[in-house]
Design a protein around this motif. Structure first.
Motif, PDB file in Angstrom:
ATOM      1  N   ARG A  88      -8.075  -7.645  12.121  1.00  0.00           N
ATOM      2  CA  ARG A  88      -8.807  -8.495  11.181  1.00  0.00           C
ATOM      3  C   ARG A  88      -9.042  -7.788   9.859  1.00  0.00           C
ATOM      4  N   GLY A  89      -9.269  -8.617   8.838  1.00  0.00           N
ATOM      5  CA  GLY A  89      -9.656  -8.128   7.526  1.00  0.00           C
ATOM      6  C   GLY A  89     -11.087  -8.553   7.257  1.00  0.00           C
ATOM      7  N   ARG A  90     -11.837  -7.683   6.590  1.00  0.00           N
ATOM      8  CA  ARG A  90     -13.231  -7.988   6.280  1.00  0.00           C
ATOM      9  C   ARG A  90     -13.462  -7.841   4.781  1.00  0.00           C
ATOM     10  N   SER A  91     -14.389  -8.671   4.272  1.00  0.00           N
ATOM     11  CA  SER A  91     -14.712  -8.652   2.850  1.00  0.00           C
ATOM     12  C   SER A  91     -15.894  -7.723   2.593  1.00  0.00           C
TER      13      SER A  91
ATOM     14  N   TYR B 257      -5.274   1.577   6.571  1.00  0.00           N
ATOM     15  CA  TYR B 257      -5.165   0.236   6.003  1.00  0.00           C
ATOM     16  C   TYR B 257      -4.886   0.368   4.512  1.00  0.00           C
ATOM     17  N   GLU B 258      -4.277  -0.683   3.979  1.00  0.00           N
ATOM     18  CA  GLU B 258      -3.948  -0.706   2.549  1.00  0.00           C
ATOM     19  C   GLU B 258      -4.175  -2.129   2.045  1.00  0.00           C
ATOM     20  N   ILE B 259      -4.933  -2.238   0.967  1.00  0.00           N
ATOM     21  CA  ILE B 259      -5.161  -3.549   0.357  1.00  0.00           C
ATOM     22  C   ILE B 259      -3.966  -3.831  -0.543  1.00  0.00           C
ATOM     23  N   LEU B 260      -3.190  -4.857  -0.181  1.00  0.00           N
ATOM     24  CA  LEU B 260      -1.967  -5.173  -0.917  1.00  0.00           C
ATOM     25  C   LEU B 260      -2.231  -6.039  -2.135  1.00  0.00           C
ATOM     26  N   ASN B 261      -3.136  -7.014  -2.004  1.00  0.00           N
ATOM     27  CA  ASN B 261      -3.515  -7.900  -3.111  1.00  0.00           C
ATOM     28  C   ASN B 261      -4.854  -8.536  -2.754  1.00  0.00           C
ATOM     29  N   PRO B 262      -5.417  -9.401  -3.601  1.00  0.00           N
ATOM     30  CA  PRO B 262      -6.738  -9.973  -3.310  1.00  0.00           C
ATOM     31  C   PRO B 262      -6.819 -10.879  -2.074  1.00  0.00           C
TER      32      PRO B 262
ATOM     33  N   THR C 154      -4.584 -10.098   0.895  1.00  0.00           N
ATOM     34  CA  THR C 154      -3.795  -9.504   1.974  1.00  0.00           C
ATOM     35  C   THR C 154      -4.174  -8.035   2.173  1.00  0.00           C
ATOM     36  N   VAL C 155      -4.325  -7.665   3.448  1.00  0.00           N
ATOM     37  CA  VAL C 155      -4.544  -6.266   3.804  1.00  0.00           C
ATOM     38  C   VAL C 155      -3.511  -5.884   4.860  1.00  0.00           C
ATOM     39  N   SER C 156      -2.935  -4.710   4.716  1.00  0.00           N
ATOM     40  CA  SER C 156      -1.977  -4.190   5.679  1.00  0.00           C
ATOM     41  C   SER C 156      -2.710  -3.184   6.571  1.00  0.00           C
ATOM     42  N   VAL C 157      -2.499  -3.300   7.880  1.00  0.00           N
ATOM     43  CA  VAL C 157      -3.198  -2.438   8.834  1.00  0.00           C
ATOM     44  C   VAL C 157      -2.175  -1.692   9.683  1.00  0.00           C
ATOM     45  N   GLN C 158      -2.320  -0.370   9.741  1.00  0.00           N
ATOM     46  CA  GLN C 158      -1.522   0.475  10.632  1.00  0.00           C
ATOM     47  C   GLN C 158      -2.380   0.733  11.863  1.00  0.00           C
ATOM     48  N   LEU C 159      -1.820   0.490  13.066  1.00  0.00           N
ATOM     49  CA  LEU C 159      -2.602   0.687  14.281  1.00  0.00           C
ATOM     50  C   LEU C 159      -1.809   1.429  15.335  1.00  0.00           C
TER      51      LEU C 159
ATOM     52  N   PRO D 232     -11.353 -11.489  -1.020  1.00  0.00           N
ATOM     53  CA  PRO D 232     -10.739 -10.172  -1.235  1.00  0.00           C
ATOM     54  C   PRO D 232     -11.161  -9.187  -0.139  1.00  0.00           C
ATOM     55  N   PRO D 233     -10.180  -8.575   0.534  1.00  0.00           N
ATOM     56  CA  PRO D 233     -10.507  -7.660   1.629  1.00  0.00           C
ATOM     57  C   PRO D 233     -10.938  -6.286   1.108  1.00  0.00           C
TER      58      PRO D 233
END
Length: 157
Positions: free
Chosen positions: A100-103, A72-77, A79-84, A135-136
């Motif tokens: 899903r994204g979690r804080s 996973y990569e946090i793109l901005n406050p 959005t999170v990008s997830v590779q699966l 923010p994720p």
């Protein structure tokens, strides 16, 4: 001997009720009766054991589809990008995974359903972005299923 000390007096032999210590204990079971109980209980234990094994196998065996977040990569406050990676028993069938994204406090702050179309590969990699309300700190796969809802397969109008 008399009937008060557990002896067998003539009245007891003639069918009159017994008295004394032996009168309070049940008559002894024969060896054949005990053997039947043992065999019956043994069969019951084996049947219950087989039923529990079958139930456990069907519930916890390898699922039809499984998804795992590989990165996973946090793109901005927000959005999170997830590779699966998704693994299916029958790759020709479509599947759906919930990402899903979690804080920081552990709350789920964003969720997205991803359609994995049918194909030829049993294992496929995908990447998606999840918009979050806080923010994720992590992106993860919540779960996957072969029960694809109709709104994911029908074209949007």
């Amino acid at each position: 001997m008399n009937s008060s000390d557990g002896g067998t007096a003539t009245p007891a032999a003639s069918g009159a009720p017994r008295s004394g210590p032996r009168a309070s204990y049940p008559a002894e079971q024969s060896a054949g009766s005990r053997r039947r109980w043992f065999v019956g209980l043994s069969v019951l234990v084996v049947v219950v054991g087989v039923a529990l094994a079958w139930l456990g196998y069907t519930k916890f065996a390898t699922p039809d589809v499984a998804g795992e977040a590989t990165a996973y990569e946090i793109l901005n406050p927000s959005t999170v990008s997830v590779q699966l990676t998704v693994t299916r028993k029958d790759p020709s069938e479509p599947a759906v995974c919930v990402v899903r994204g979690r804080s920081k406090d552990g709350d789920e702050t964003g969720r997205r359903e991803i359609l994995i179309p049918g194909g030829t590969q049993t294992q496929i990699g995908m990447r998606t972005e999840v918009t979050t309300s806080k923010p994720p700190v992590i992106g993860e796969v919540f779960g996957c299923t072969m029960n694809v809802p109709p709104y994911l397969t029908q074209p949007a109008t």
